[in-house]
Design an enzyme around this catalytic site. Structure first.
Site, PDB file in Angstrom:
ATOM      1  N   CYS A   3       0.870  -1.176   0.000  1.00  0.00           N
ATOM      2  CA  CYS A   3       0.000   0.000   0.000  1.00  0.00           C
ATOM      3  C   CYS A   3       0.908   1.228   0.000  1.00  0.00           C
ATOM      4  CB  CYS A   3      -0.938  -0.033   1.209  1.00  0.00           C
ATOM      5  SG  CYS A   3      -0.077  -0.043   2.799  1.00  0.00           S
ATOM      6  N   GLY A   4       0.484   2.295   0.617  1.00  0.00           N
ATOM      7  CA  GLY A   4       1.301   3.497   0.648  1.00  0.00           C
ATOM      8  C   GLY A   4       2.531   3.368   1.529  1.00  0.00           C
TER       9      GLY A   4
END
Length: 123
Positions: free
Chosen positions: A82-83
């Site tokens: 993800c981020g």
């Protein structure tokens, strides 16, 4: 971005059950030709702005709903990102609860990948 305390508590709990990897390890495994599915669990707009080369997109919020149809083999080797490694840990924990046995979460995520100057894809 500062994360809320209860979110961090949830993530830290999930991380006690999830196997984590890091950016250098994933890069090395890609370069070595290891076979695994790289899954971006970020939001649609994040994916559209750039993602890791070779990744597939199954955003958090739909992956649990769609995984059994898209990836029915619960032994499929997957690395989620993800981020920064928080949402991917939550997704990895959920997939394990659903019976997926070969899941890892990439600590550092997209932000770490980009910061390391590694290649990215668009579209």
């Amino acid at each position: 971005m500062a994360h809320a305390p209860q979110f961090l508590k949830l993530v830290n709990d999930a991380k006690t059950r999830v196997k984590e990897t890091n950016i250098a390890d994933v890069k090395g495994r890609i370069e070595a030709g290891e076979k695994f599915l790289l899954v971006d669990v970020r939001e649609d707009n994040e994916w559209a702005n750039g993602h890791l080369p070779g990744a597939v997109h199954m955003g958090r919020g739909i992956i649990e709903r769609d995984i059994e149809t898209s990836i029915p083999d619960t032994n499929t080797k997957m690395i989620l990102y993800c981020g920064g490694g928080f949402r991917s840990a939550l997704v990895a924990d959920n997939l394990q609860k659903m019976g997926y046995t070969n899941i890892e979460s990439m600590d550092g995520g997209w932000k770490g990948w980009v910061s390391a100057g590694l290649p990215v894809a668009k579209g």
